[in-house]
Scaffold this motif. Structure first.
Motif, PDB file in Angstrom:
ATOM      1  N   GLN A  83       9.101   2.629   1.393  1.00 18.58           N
ATOM      2  CA  GLN A  83       8.007   1.739   1.014  1.00 18.58           C
ATOM      3  C   GLN A  83       7.259   2.109  -0.260  1.00 18.58           C
ATOM      4  OE1 GLN A  83       5.445   1.107   4.402  1.00 18.58           O
ATOM      5  NE2 GLN A  83       7.077   0.059   5.521  1.00 18.58           N
ATOM      6  N   ILE A  84       7.026   1.083  -1.026  1.00 20.43           N
ATOM      7  CA  ILE A  84       6.184   1.172  -2.211  1.00 20.43           C
ATOM      8  C   ILE A  84       4.741   1.124  -1.727  1.00 20.43           C
ATOM      9  CG2 ILE A  84       5.377  -0.288  -4.118  1.00 20.43           C
ATOM     10  CD1 ILE A  84       8.363  -1.057  -4.498  1.00 20.43           C
TER      11      ILE A  84
ATOM     12  N   SER B 295      11.238  -3.704   4.856  1.00 16.06           N
ATOM     13  CA  SER B 295      10.256  -2.611   4.910  1.00 16.06           C
ATOM     14  C   SER B 295       9.165  -2.806   3.876  1.00 16.06           C
ATOM     15  CB  SER B 295      10.946  -1.267   4.652  1.00 16.06           C
ATOM     16  OG  SER B 295      11.906  -1.053   5.641  1.00 16.06           O
ATOM     17  N   ASN B 296       9.565  -3.227   2.687  1.00 19.84           N
ATOM     18  CA  ASN B 296       8.590  -3.352   1.613  1.00 19.84           C
ATOM     19  C   ASN B 296       7.718  -4.582   1.702  1.00 19.84           C
ATOM     20  OD1 ASN B 296       8.270  -1.289  -0.486  1.00 19.84           O
ATOM     21  ND2 ASN B 296      10.505  -1.330  -0.352  1.00 19.84           N
ATOM     22  N   VAL B 297       8.347  -5.717   1.823  1.00 18.44           N
ATOM     23  CA  VAL B 297       7.578  -6.961   1.758  1.00 18.44           C
ATOM     24  C   VAL B 297       6.556  -7.020   2.891  1.00 18.44           C
ATOM     25  CG1 VAL B 297       7.762  -9.461   2.025  1.00 18.44           C
ATOM     26  CG2 VAL B 297       9.271  -8.250   0.448  1.00 18.44           C
ATOM     27  N   PHE B 298       6.973  -6.626   4.092  1.00 18.30           N
ATOM     28  CA  PHE B 298       6.043  -6.699   5.222  1.00 18.30           C
ATOM     29  C   PHE B 298       5.205  -5.434   5.382  1.00 18.30           C
ATOM     30  CE2 PHE B 298       9.317  -9.836   6.569  1.00 18.30           C
ATOM     31  CZ  PHE B 298       8.482 -10.940   6.582  1.00 18.30           C
ATOM     32  N   GLN B 299       5.590  -4.359   4.685  1.00 18.29           N
ATOM     33  CA  GLN B 299       4.875  -3.073   4.841  1.00 18.29           C
ATOM     34  C   GLN B 299       4.759  -2.731   6.323  1.00 18.29           C
ATOM     35  OE1 GLN B 299       3.153  -0.996   2.090  1.00 18.29           O
ATOM     36  NE2 GLN B 299       5.003  -1.922   1.249  1.00 18.29           N
ATOM     37  N   TYR B 300       5.897  -2.804   6.984  1.00 16.20           N
ATOM     38  CA  TYR B 300       5.926  -2.578   8.433  1.00 16.20           C
ATOM     39  C   TYR B 300       5.537  -1.136   8.761  1.00 16.20           C
ATOM     40  CZ  TYR B 300       7.530  -2.249  13.210  1.00 16.20           C
ATOM     41  OH  TYR B 300       7.571  -2.044  14.569  1.00 16.20           O
ATOM     42  N   ASP B 301       4.639  -0.972   9.731  1.00 13.29           N
ATOM     43  CA  ASP B 301       4.195   0.344  10.163  1.00 13.29           C
ATOM     44  C   ASP B 301       4.678   0.579  11.592  1.00 13.29           C
ATOM     45  OD1 ASP B 301       2.999   2.706   9.658  1.00 13.29           O
ATOM     46  OD2 ASP B 301       0.950   2.032  10.053  1.00 13.29           O
ATOM     47  N   LYS B 302       4.784   1.825  12.008  1.00 16.49           N
ATOM     48  CA  LYS B 302       5.584   2.117  13.212  1.00 16.49           C
ATOM     49  C   LYS B 302       5.158   1.454  14.519  1.00 16.49           C
ATOM     50  CE  LYS B 302       3.726   6.762  14.211  1.00 16.49           C
ATOM     51  NZ  LYS B 302       2.576   6.747  13.286  1.00 16.49           N
ATOM     52  N   ASN B 303       3.896   1.135  14.689  1.00 15.72           N
ATOM     53  CA  ASN B 303       3.509   0.488  15.957  1.00 15.72           C
ATOM     54  C   ASN B 303       3.357  -1.026  15.846  1.00 15.72           C
ATOM     55  OD1 ASN B 303       3.447   2.940  17.341  1.00 15.72           O
ATOM     56  ND2 ASN B 303       1.437   3.411  16.456  1.00 15.72           N
ATOM     57  N   ASP B 304       3.775  -1.564  14.741  1.00 14.39           N
ATOM     58  CA  ASP B 304       3.595  -3.000  14.529  1.00 14.39           C
ATOM     59  C   ASP B 304       4.551  -3.837  15.387  1.00 14.39           C
ATOM     60  OD1 ASP B 304       1.616  -2.502  12.707  1.00 14.39           O
ATOM     61  OD2 ASP B 304       2.903  -2.722  10.939  1.00 14.39           O
ATOM     62  N   ILE B 305       4.105  -5.042  15.689  1.00 15.87           N
ATOM     63  CA  ILE B 305       4.938  -6.010  16.418  1.00 15.87           C
ATOM     64  C   ILE B 305       5.202  -7.159  15.453  1.00 15.87           C
ATOM     65  CG2 ILE B 305       5.129  -7.527  18.434  1.00 15.87           C
ATOM     66  CD1 ILE B 305       4.640  -4.746  19.380  1.00 15.87           C
TER      67      ILE B 305
END
Ligand code: WTA
Length: 635
Positions: A5-6, A275-285
């Motif tokens: 991730q950026i 991964s980048n566009v949504f900036q997904y983090d580990k507990n996200d749904i």
């Protein structure tokens, strides 16, 4: 994957510059973070004049080891898929990464037991149930190529797709639930298989308890098949450039194009952009409302999210059932953080009372996404104000079946957004605007408008059209030398933000679905009363665009027009599918044609859009008088 991730706009600019100046170094750093059995000999080899594009040549991998095995160490008990059924009273299913791993391996053995080997094509015609995800990953596990056909297509459309790539096995369900009434999918398959001889076996998942007609020796049930095999299945080691899947998309002429995606580049591209566009983090749904039968579902319900170790929601139903608050009910219930949908859904939902939104707690939301067509200003604001409560960045993601992954899009929370703009190219993507004469419009001329092309390859670009490389070359690489032509028009502002203005060819985006007008015209022409016809798109409040047909009939036809209209739409439903039904059908005495006999769709498009003030030069027409006639009786 956090490591991909950026994290700032400054970093985006640096990465972007690196990706253009030194693409091999850039992509090799990213690709190194995946699991490979052997690394590549060369990152990129390309020649757009042939066209030939190879990424990560010499590398060996299996994409399911990246989606599943790799996560077993740390994420085994994390939920991989949350399935939300059509009926809100039916229970959701939560499937962990370990469970998914076992289910995929188990079903992979079913495929083998049915004689499916590496390179064989398997057609999936299934509802939005976890078994669709399991079946597609099982194909990838053993190196078989999946071809998923959206379960709303007709039996004819299904048969032609099966035949084009000679699929050996068909996987389906007895029935599908979307809204109130179940639809008998198996019956559609049976009809299709009368004309699709390459299919040797059919595996049927029993979604409902209704009796299902089965053909002895050909059809078996999913659960019975599972009993015959064990649960362990090693992943087949594949080459990076081996086929992962074929997915059909509409063309401006002729039959649908089987876009071919290969394993390595597609995996890297879909996961990197997710991964980048949504900036997904580990507990996200994370929830993408698309159907897996379209590219959005392939890349951003399954492969991207699972490779990134995310929790991805799969929804079986429709936004309107049991009422127009269903999406928001699900967001509330599952505490969804990322919501990715299409402008057509947003416009449809915005028509209903806000109380349907306000009833639900949407405070879990962090990022909103849009895909499939240009999002208009009004819909953008409704989405931003009422769903995102002005706190959630909206990522308007522009891409295509052919591009495999997002191309132009904000990075959530990092790229400044601008309503109706897909904003800036993601790293590795080099868009250019081309003018009427075929010349590149320099950035200094901004703001400017032109046709959108891409200068260099990115990892997830489709490699060919299945069985027709010449058509691939003609469609995408012949309009402008050494560039990929998207078929879209775009506007660029002074800061370099892109707004996609729509298709410039004979493809119409209806409710976010990419429909070629040619197959619809062919369907209409089958009617015995019809001489010829032309189908164009026109703006529609909810669907974005709707379809308008201009039709000429034989002189001696006495059937009432409305009856004919009904028969035409029935024909379309039968041959293409109900999604392609016409909103308007105008009977005309002739179609405007050039001297070489080509129908001037440009003029018809204007008439259909009720925009006839400037029809351009019609003096070159074979029959200029006809235009006035058509205008007068326009619907
Ligand atoms: C259109 C869907 C404007 C565009 C992923 C493209 C968009 C076609 C956007 C591809 C967007 C997709 N803004 N237009 N954010 N996203 N499109 O192959 O015309 O089903 O060429 O892929 O949809 O549709 P496809």
């Amino acid at each position: 994957m956090k490591s991909l991730q950026i994290s700032s706009f400054k970093e985006y600019k640096e990465k972007y510059a690196q990706s253009v100046e030194n693409p091999e170094e850039f992509w090799s750093e990213i690709a190194s973070q995946f699991r490979w059995h052997k690394k590549w000999d060369k990152v990129l080899d390309w020649d757009f004049s042939k066209p030939e594009i190879k990424w990560f040549e010499g590398a060996k991998l299996n994409i399911t080891e990246n989606c599943l095995d790799r996560h077993l160490e740390k994420l085994a008990n994390k939920t991989a898929i949350i399935w939300e059924p059509n009926d809100p009273d039916e229970e959701s299913r939560h499937i962990t990464y370990r469970q998914l791993f076992v289910k995929v391996s188990h079903f992979a053995n079913v495929l083998k037991n049915n004689g499916i080997k590496k390179g064989d094509k398997v057609c999936l015609y299934m509802p939005m149930i976890p078994e669709l995800a399991i079946a597609m990953l099982a194909c990838a596990r053993i190196g078989a190529v999946h071809s998923i056909v959206f379960a709303g297509f007709s039996s004819k459309a299904l048969a032609s797709r099966i035949n084009d790539s000679e699929c050996k096995l068909l996987i389906t369900a007895n029935e599908v639930y979307r809204g109130k009434k179940p639809i008998n999918l198996k019956a559609v398959c049976d009809e299709a298989l009368k004309h699709a001889p390459s299919i040797k076996n059919v595996i049927v998942y029993r979604r409902t308890v209704e009796p299902t007609s089965m053909v002895e020796g050909r059809d078996t049930f999913w659960f019975d098949e599972l009993q015959k095999v064990d649960k362990h299945c090693d992943a087949e080691i594949m080459d990076a450039e081996d086929l992962l899947f074929i997915l059909y998309t509409s063309g401006s002429t002729g039959k649908p194009k089987g876009m071919v995606h290969t394993i390595g580049g597609y995996m890297v591209g879909s996961t990197y952009t997710f991964s980048n566009v949504f900036q997904y983090d580990k507990n996200d749904i994370y929830w993408c409302t698309a159907d897996i039968g379209w590219i959005t579902g392939h890349s951003y319900i399954i492969y991207g999210p699972l490779c990134a170790g995310a929790t991805t929601v799969m929804f079986e139903g429709v936004p309107s059932y049991p009422d127009y608050g269903r999406f928001w009910e699900i967001v509330d219930k599952l505490k969804v953080t990322h919501f990715y949908t299409a402008p057509t859904a947003i416009r449809a939902l915005a028509r209903h009372p806000l109380s349907l939104v306000e009833k639900h707690d949407l405070s879990s939301l962090k990022v909103l996404g849009s895909v499939g067509e240009p999002i208009n200003e009004e819909a953008w604001h409704w989405y931003n104000d009422n769903i995102g409560k002005t706190k959630c960045p909206i990522v308007d993601t522009w891409w295509q079946t052919e591009t495999g992954a997002m191309m132009i899009s904000p990075i959530a929370g990092i790229t400044p957004t601008r309503p109706t703009f897909a904003t800036l190219p993601l790293p590795g993507v080099q868009p250019v605007l081309i003018d009427e004469k075929g010349n590149e419009i320099p950035f200094e001329n901004a703001p400017s408008e032109g046709r959108l092309a891409i200068k260099a390859p990115w990892p997830s670009i489709a490699r060919t059209i299945y069985g027709n490389h010449q058509r691939y070359k003609d469609t995408y690489f012949s309009a402008f030398p050494n560039m990929y032509f998207t078929g879209d028009g775009a506007y660029r502002d002074a800061t370099g933000n892109f707004r996609i203005t729509g298709r410039v060819d004979d493809v119409v985006i209806v409710s976010g679905h990419n429909l070629g007008t040619a197959p619809i015209e062919n369907a209409i022409d089958e009617h015995e009363a019809i001489v010829e016809c032309a189908v164009v798109g026109f703006p529609h409040d909810i669907k974005g665009n709707a379809l308008y047909a201009f039709v000429t009939t034989y002189d001696n036809i006495e059937q009432p027009e409305d009856e004919l209209r009904q028969e035409i739409n029935d024909l379309i439903t039968k041959t293409v599918g109900a999604i392609a039904k016409l909103d308007k059908i105008q009977f005309v005495s002739g179609l405007p044609k050039t001297r070489s006999g080509k129908i001037m769709r440009r003029i018809l498009r204007k008439i259909a859009s009720n925009d006839t003030s400037n029809l351009g030069d019609i003096s070159t027409l074979l029959n200029p008088d006809i235009v006035e006639n058509i205008k007068k009786s326009a619907l």
